[in-house]
Design an enzyme around this catalytic site. Structure first.
Site, PDB file in Angstrom:
ATOM      1  N   ASP A  30     -22.886  14.510  42.492  1.00 35.64           N
ATOM      2  CA  ASP A  30     -23.390  13.822  43.682  1.00 35.64           C
ATOM      3  C   ASP A  30     -24.436  14.643  44.430  1.00 35.64           C
ATOM      4  OD1 ASP A  30     -21.060  12.597  42.753  1.00 35.64           O
ATOM      5  OD2 ASP A  30     -20.490  11.854  44.721  1.00 35.64           O
ATOM      6  N   CYS A  68     -20.820   8.342  38.618  1.00 35.84           N
ATOM      7  CA  CYS A  68     -20.419   9.297  37.585  1.00 35.84           C
ATOM      8  C   CYS A  68     -20.054   8.684  36.234  1.00 35.84           C
ATOM      9  CB  CYS A  68     -19.277  10.161  38.095  1.00 35.84           C
ATOM     10  SG  CYS A  68     -17.843   9.251  38.701  1.00 35.84           S
TER      11      CYS A  68
END
Length: 626
Positions: A30, A68
């Site tokens: 992230d 992800c």
């Protein structure tokens, strides 16, 4: 004699293995290029900055997916996740027949392969994919002389850590730069500052890993990659296939011994403007060890024996993110970013429960509801344009949509054609609704199950349906995915289009495919007469019962019911009685998403939403599983 022959073979294997480089991937989560070496004055990243001085820094690296699991899915298979029907968050579908994940190919070549954190692929992994995939996985456990491929992933910069309680800020919130698309509030500044703190923690860990490599005497024999798994965990980065959600920091270091395997444009301490993406990583790893990648992989090696020419465009995608559907495809040439929205009637900021656990998301949304935002800040919460085009050279925050500007028509057309051709060439399965895809595949790989599907015709139907000025007329098509887009078109275009298509939409409420029924029901439920709305809501309630099909069918229907808002208030008892989970036969975590949508519906409509036996506290479960 036999023992001597076996010993000789063992020595030969490991002698040749010692002549091949080790590969170390130091990954984190992230994070956009918010590092000192990328010119971010607010960053404190001395170890990554030092690695960049010893290596090469890419300025146009895209993760392909802005979250992800589908991003890692693209890496592990060497294919764009939609080509495997695996773009939906944590969907877990089978691999195509005859395909292998890249660690299998590395291990077959004699490499010891480890991954110490996260295997959240949307594809079912074969047994023995890694030599070790655990918190204790480490290259030091390999056989003597054996080359290694190792991934160490740090989760400290993950979205969830931005809101980790009890954190004392190190970065000064007053000094962070708030993107113009977000409101400048204490909550937003705090979250950005905590994100930078977390990136510093990642940098410290990476420094320790590099020092450990040096202490083991392996630095001169090890090629190092360091990169993030997608853009920052702040809203309108994560989950959004804009540059803000897809551009990642990406640094590679090739020791002098292995410079002949480095990218052709490799310079120590330099930068490369070559477009690279996660779809390239499997082939690059194989190229570095001298193994030609199989034809089914879709990337381009950017280093090693089989380095390929650079591509003209990078491509991004979004499918279902947790409980919310949004079909988006994007492309960049490094300067411009083009976005094609196939769910334009929905905003970028759909209510994803996990995203709304963050303070900056909640305050931003509340200010929108209160009318306290300017036009740029409000855009995240409003329906999208069918096409978007941004010039990063003058608009790095992607706030000025140029797609409808006459002076940019040629650029828009160039990107639209390139993206269309990419979708066709890669056989993107993302235009087949997930509920239909699961039902038809019957446990097989979507690639195998839809090998003969007319994907170009389906894409054409999707493009036509989501052009707001177009008219879809394929309600009786034999292909159910085309009928789905035919039913979606009137919803996108609005009230007059639904009125004009009333008869085929009413007929579609009886369609044999639940996803088609749901699309038609949402259109009639949104813009139809009172009688049509009532019939549509009954259809949606039937489809929302996961016992009648699969959890994806239920998730599609529950999304539609949530979009209808107060129009379904009279059905609170029926909603409260719906199953919270899909059948145990459903793959991956799709089973849990009906529960999240019913939780949101219970909040907005005011009906009790007790957990079913074994379900437990929903928010605690959600936080534990991300």
């Amino acid at each position: 004699m036999r023992s001597l022959l076996l010993l000789a073979a063992f020595i030969s294997l490991h002698a040749s293995a010692a002549d091949r480089p080790n590969i170390l991937w130091l990954t984190f989560e992230d994070s956009s290029p918010h590092l000192g070496c990328y010119g971010d004055a607010n960053a404190n990243t001395p170890n990554l900055d030092a690695l960049a001085k010893r290596g090469l820094r890419y300025t146009h690296a895209w993760s392909n997916a802005p979250v992800c699991a589908p991003a890692r899915t693209t890496i592990i298979a060497g294919r764009y996740a939609p080509s495997n029907g695996a773009e939906h968050m944590r969907s877990e579908v089978p691999m195509p027949t005859g395909h292998k994940m890249y660690p299998e190919l590395l291990r077959a070549a004699g490499y010891y392969c480890t991954n110490n954190n996260k295997t959240d692929y949307n594809l079912t992994s074969p047994k023995g994919l890694w030599d070790d995939t655990s918190a204790n996985a480490h290259y030091r456990r390999r056989a003597a002389g054996q080359p290694f491929f190792a991934i160490f992933n740090d989760t400290k910069s993950h979205e969830s850590q931005i809101r980790a309680p009890g954190h004392t800020l190190i970065h000064d919130p007053a000094k962070v730069i708030v993107p113009p698309y977000m409101p400048d509030t204490p909550e937003v500044r705090h979250d950005w500052a905590q994100h930078f703190d977390n990136v510093t923690s990642v940098d410290t860990k990476i420094g320790k890993m590099l020092a450990e490599l040096e202490a083991a005497g392996l630095a001169d024999d090890t090629i190092v990659f360091s990169y993030a798994d997608h853009g920052t965990g702040m809203p309108r980065s994560k989950r959004c296939p804009l540059n803000s959600g897809l551009q990642v920091p990406f640094i590679v270091h090739f020791p002098a011994k292995w410079k002949h395997l480095a990218p052709k444009d490799y310079t120590v301490g330099g930068t490369s403007d070559r477009l690279i993406a996660f779809v390239d990583l499997a082939q690059t790893a194989l190229s570095i060890i001298g193994v030609e990648s199989p034809d089914y992989m879709q990337g381009r090696a950017f280093a090693g024996k089989f380095e390929a020419p650079a591509r003209e465009f990078n491509f991004g995608f979004r499918g279902r993110m947790d409980e919310r559907y949004d079909t988006i495809r994007s492309a960049t040439d490094g300067r411009y970013v083009y976005v094609r929205n196939f769910t334009p009637q929905q905003p970028w900021g759909q209510h994803v429960a996990y995203m709304f656990d963050q303070a900056s998301t909640r305050v931003w949304h509340q200010m929108f509801l209160d009318g306290k935002l300017n036009e740029v800040q409000s855009a995240f919460w409003k329906p999208k344009a069918s096409e978007e085009l941004y010039d990063l050279s003058s608009d790095p925050y992607e706030t000025l949509n140029l797609a409808a500007k006459p002076e940019h028509a040629a650029t828009r057309e160039r990107f639209a054609k390139a993206l269309h051709q990419h979708i066709v060439n890669t056989r993107d399965l993302g235009f087949i609704p997930e509920g239909l895809r699961l039902a038809e595949a019957k446990g097989k790989s979507p690639v195998d199950a839809f090998a003969d599907a007319p994907l170009e015709e389906i894409l054409a139907a999707a493009e036509l349906a989501t052009e707001r000025t177009a008219n879809t007329n394929a309600h009786a098509a034999p292909q159910p995915a085309i009928r789905y887009w035919a039913a979606t078109g009137p919803l996108v275009r609005g009230s007059e289009a639904v009125t004009a298509a009333r008869e085929p939409l009413l007929a579609a409420l009886q369609d044999s495919t639940p996803s088609v029924r749901t699309a038609a029901a949402e259109a009639l439920g949104t813009y139809g007469s009172a009688a049509d709305q009532a019939a549509a809501i009954d259809v949606l309630l039937a489809n929302a019962n996961a016992k009648n099909g699969n959890a994806a069918i239920a998730t599609e229907a529950l999304n539609a019911l949530d979009h209808l808002g107060s129009k379904v208030a009279a059905k609170k008892d029926a909603l409260a009685a719906l199953p919270r989970q899909g059948p145990t036969s459903d793959p991956g975590r799709i089973r849990e998403y009906p529960s999240r949508l019913l939780e949101q519906l219970s909040t907005s409509l005011g009906f009790p939403n007790p957990p079913q036996p074994g379900q437990g506290d929903k928010k605690k479960q959600r936080k534990a599983k991300q």
